[in-house]
Design a protein around this motif. Structure first.
Motif, PDB file in Angstrom:
ATOM      1  N   PRO A   1       0.999  -1.233  -0.047  1.00  0.00           N
ATOM      2  CA  PRO A   1      -0.072  -0.119  -0.111  1.00  0.00           C
ATOM      3  C   PRO A   1       0.851   1.111   0.192  1.00  0.00           C
ATOM      4  O   PRO A   1       2.021   1.014   0.676  1.00  0.00           O
ATOM      5  CB  PRO A   1      -0.924  -0.113   1.084  1.00  0.00           C
ATOM      6  N   THR A   2       0.500   2.090  -0.739  1.00  0.00           N
ATOM      7  CA  THR A   2       1.247   3.571  -0.626  1.00  0.00           C
ATOM      8  C   THR A   2       0.255   4.696  -1.183  1.00  0.00           C
ATOM      9  O   THR A   2      -0.707   4.586  -1.526  1.00  0.00           O
ATOM     10  CB  THR A   2       2.106   3.339  -1.980  1.00  0.00           C
ATOM     11  N   THR A   3       0.800   5.877  -0.831  1.00  0.00           N
ATOM     12  CA  THR A   3      -0.091   6.962  -0.854  1.00  0.00           C
ATOM     13  C   THR A   3       0.804   8.040  -1.810  1.00  0.00           C
ATOM     14  O   THR A   3       0.375   9.014  -2.478  1.00  0.00           O
ATOM     15  CB  THR A   3      -0.102   7.847   0.429  1.00  0.00           C
ATOM     16  N   ALA A   4       1.909   7.223  -2.506  1.00  0.00           N
ATOM     17  CA  ALA A   4       2.715   7.925  -3.259  1.00  0.00           C
ATOM     18  C   ALA A   4       2.609   7.875  -4.884  1.00  0.00           C
ATOM     19  O   ALA A   4       3.283   8.377  -5.559  1.00  0.00           O
ATOM     20  CB  ALA A   4       4.300   7.653  -2.808  1.00  0.00           C
ATOM     21  N   GLY A   5       1.440   7.138  -5.099  1.00  0.00           N
ATOM     22  CA  GLY A   5       1.079   7.103  -6.687  1.00  0.00           C
ATOM     23  C   GLY A   5       1.404   5.781  -7.074  1.00  0.00           C
ATOM     24  O   GLY A   5       1.203   4.666  -6.448  1.00  0.00           O
ATOM     25  N   GLU A   6       1.851   5.409  -8.493  1.00  0.00           N
ATOM     26  CA  GLU A   6       1.964   4.241  -8.999  1.00  0.00           C
ATOM     27  C   GLU A   6       2.965   3.308  -8.271  1.00  0.00           C
ATOM     28  O   GLU A   6       2.678   2.102  -7.992  1.00  0.00           O
ATOM     29  CB  GLU A   6       2.334   4.104 -10.453  1.00  0.00           C
ATOM     30  N   LEU A   7       4.024   4.040  -7.963  1.00  0.00           N
ATOM     31  CA  LEU A   7       5.115   3.290  -7.428  1.00  0.00           C
ATOM     32  C   LEU A   7       5.032   3.874  -5.913  1.00  0.00           C
ATOM     33  O   LEU A   7       5.197   5.031  -5.770  1.00  0.00           O
ATOM     34  CB  LEU A   7       6.498   3.615  -8.099  1.00  0.00           C
ATOM     35  N   CYS A   8       5.364   2.839  -5.137  1.00  0.00           N
ATOM     36  CA  CYS A   8       5.683   3.266  -3.525  1.00  0.00           C
ATOM     37  C   CYS A   8       6.921   4.022  -3.463  1.00  0.00           C
ATOM     38  O   CYS A   8       7.957   3.918  -4.539  1.00  0.00           O
ATOM     39  CB  CYS A   8       5.373   2.296  -2.595  1.00  0.00           C
ATOM     40  N   SER A   9       7.326   4.788  -2.501  1.00  0.00           N
ATOM     41  CA  SER A   9       8.508   5.568  -2.469  1.00  0.00           C
ATOM     42  C   SER A   9       9.511   4.805  -2.651  1.00  0.00           C
ATOM     43  O   SER A   9      10.790   4.887  -3.029  1.00  0.00           O
ATOM     44  CB  SER A   9       8.639   6.441  -1.196  1.00  0.00           C
ATOM     45  N   PHE A  10       9.644   3.501  -1.852  1.00  0.00           N
ATOM     46  CA  PHE A  10      10.716   2.757  -1.907  1.00  0.00           C
ATOM     47  C   PHE A  10      11.206   2.218  -3.117  1.00  0.00           C
ATOM     48  O   PHE A  10      12.420   2.373  -3.659  1.00  0.00           O
ATOM     49  CB  PHE A  10      10.576   1.478  -0.824  1.00  0.00           C
ATOM     50  N   CYS A  11      10.173   1.740  -4.076  1.00  0.00           N
ATOM     51  CA  CYS A  11      10.495   1.234  -5.263  1.00  0.00           C
ATOM     52  C   CYS A  11      10.969   2.162  -6.099  1.00  0.00           C
ATOM     53  O   CYS A  11      11.755   2.070  -7.124  1.00  0.00           O
ATOM     54  CB  CYS A  11       9.089   0.514  -5.828  1.00  0.00           C
ATOM     55  N   ARG A  12      10.426   3.424  -5.959  1.00  0.00           N
ATOM     56  CA  ARG A  12      11.102   4.649  -6.883  1.00  0.00           C
ATOM     57  C   ARG A  12      12.373   4.953  -6.401  1.00  0.00           C
ATOM     58  O   ARG A  12      13.258   5.069  -7.435  1.00  0.00           O
ATOM     59  CB  ARG A  12      10.024   5.866  -6.266  1.00  0.00           C
TER      60      ARG A  12
END
Ligand code: AMP
Ligand code: FES
Ligand code: ZN
Ligand code: ZN
Length: 311
Positions: free
Chosen positions: A290-301
């Motif tokens: 789960p993320t609030t950061a969009g398509e990719l979560c902050s870690f994956c980005r």
């Protein structure tokens, strides 16, 4: 000073509880108290499958020891951050975790950031805007992502960390100085999973002073890494801990009261969320978390191979 229970020589005096105990009774008291907190805050039950995040430090190894003694099913998770700092910090902390697991016949899961995601924490801090000069923020993000991911993928029902009262009071102090409502609302001994992709989190040591955990680890003969993370030097939380220690020295119990009265105020609704504040969570297209950061979560980005920040 004599042990309140048996009259033998006390090894520790806890002024805030007006309680002195000998080694034997202290080693009994800590797990009993931990069990009381687990029940009081409804952290987990013997049916839960527990994942203990172990850093190699005194708190998390003591926690693993206590949960094991109390009869819980608790496996360990160590995250290799690739931090050396001239003291072989990560290598030594891994060794302490492996040593503990082996001595107690417990299962330790190791996730090495460099081999699984291509970068160590210092490397990620170098290349990402988020971490420039601040490995701790990159590190916190990575640890949270990996802990939840492993717990979820491997069917654990609760993730526990070794945060003690000094950690919790310092974070609370920082959040209060800045009145960070969102953080204050989420700071709790137990955090229920608010989304199917999240695992419940608990901090069973949140009411023990740091010195109490150090005493437990030493008296129990647990081998742990004494050094703090070399990147923690100068961190704000360390400064807050010092400030709180000064308060505590003059007023024994001040730290504990600060934390407990916060929990009480929360219970009474002081930090109830405004209705509009429910944030939409989506699932990261790469790791599914789960993320609030969009398509990719902050870690994956952050760990994306082609992710480069203009310098
Ligand atoms: P810290 O963020 O270093 O204050 O650590 C807080 C808690 O996070 C520890 O008590 C551990 O439960 C967990 N933790 C910290 N570092 C690691 C790590 N490298 N691997 C697994 N768990 C960790
Ligand atoms: Fe993560 Fe220090 S930067 S433990
Ligand atoms: Zn005694
Ligand atoms: Zn992701």
């Amino acid at each position: 000073m004599k042990c309140r229970k048996c009259g033998q020589k006390a090894v520790i005096n806890m002024r805030q509880h007006k309680l002195a105990l000998c080694k034997e009774h202290y080693l009994e008291w800590i797990p009993q108290q931990t069990q009381r907190f687990i029940e009081k805050y409804r952290m987990f039950t013997p049916e839960d499958r527990i994942l203990v995040a172990v850093s190699g430090g005194k708190d998390s190894l003591a926690l693993w020891d206590i949960l094991h003694r109390l009869g819980y099913q608790a496996d360990g998770l160590y995250i290799g951050l690739g931090i050396d700092g001239g003291i072989g910090y990560s290598a030594e902390s891994l060794r302490c975790c492996q040593n503990f697991a082996q001595q107690h016949g417990l299962k330790l899961r190791v996730v090495d950031l460099k081999s699984e995601f291509g970068h160590t924490i210092p490397e990620l801090a170098q290349k990402s805007a988020r971490g420039r000069g601040k490995p701790c923020s990159v590190c916190g993000l990575s640890k949270r992502n990996i802990m939840n991911r492993v717990a979820r993928e491997e069917g654990y029902t609760v993730l526990v960390t070794g945060h003690n009262l000094d950690d919790e009071a310092a974070v609370l102090f920082g959040n209060t100085l800045n009145w960070l409502g969102g953080y204050l609302r989420r700071q709790s001994p137990v955090l229920e999973a608010s989304h199917p992709g999240l695992v419940r989190k608990a901090k069973p040591l949140c009411r023990f002073y740091e010195r109490e955990m150090a005493a437990y680890a030493l008296l129990r003969g647990i081998e742990y890494i004494y050094d703090e993370c070399p990147h923690a030097v100068g961190a704000k939380t360390i400064y807050y801990k010092e400030v709180l220690n000064r308060l505590e020295a003059e007023r024994p119990g001040a730290k504990l009261r600060f934390y407990l009265s916060f929990l009480q105020a929360k219970e009474e609704g002081l930090f109830a969320p405004p209705e509009k504040e429910t944030q939409e969570l989506t699932s990261c297209v790469s790791c599914g978390q789960p993320t609030t950061a969009g398509e990719l979560c902050s870690f994956c980005r952050m760990v994306e191979k082609d992710y480069a920040v203009s310098r």
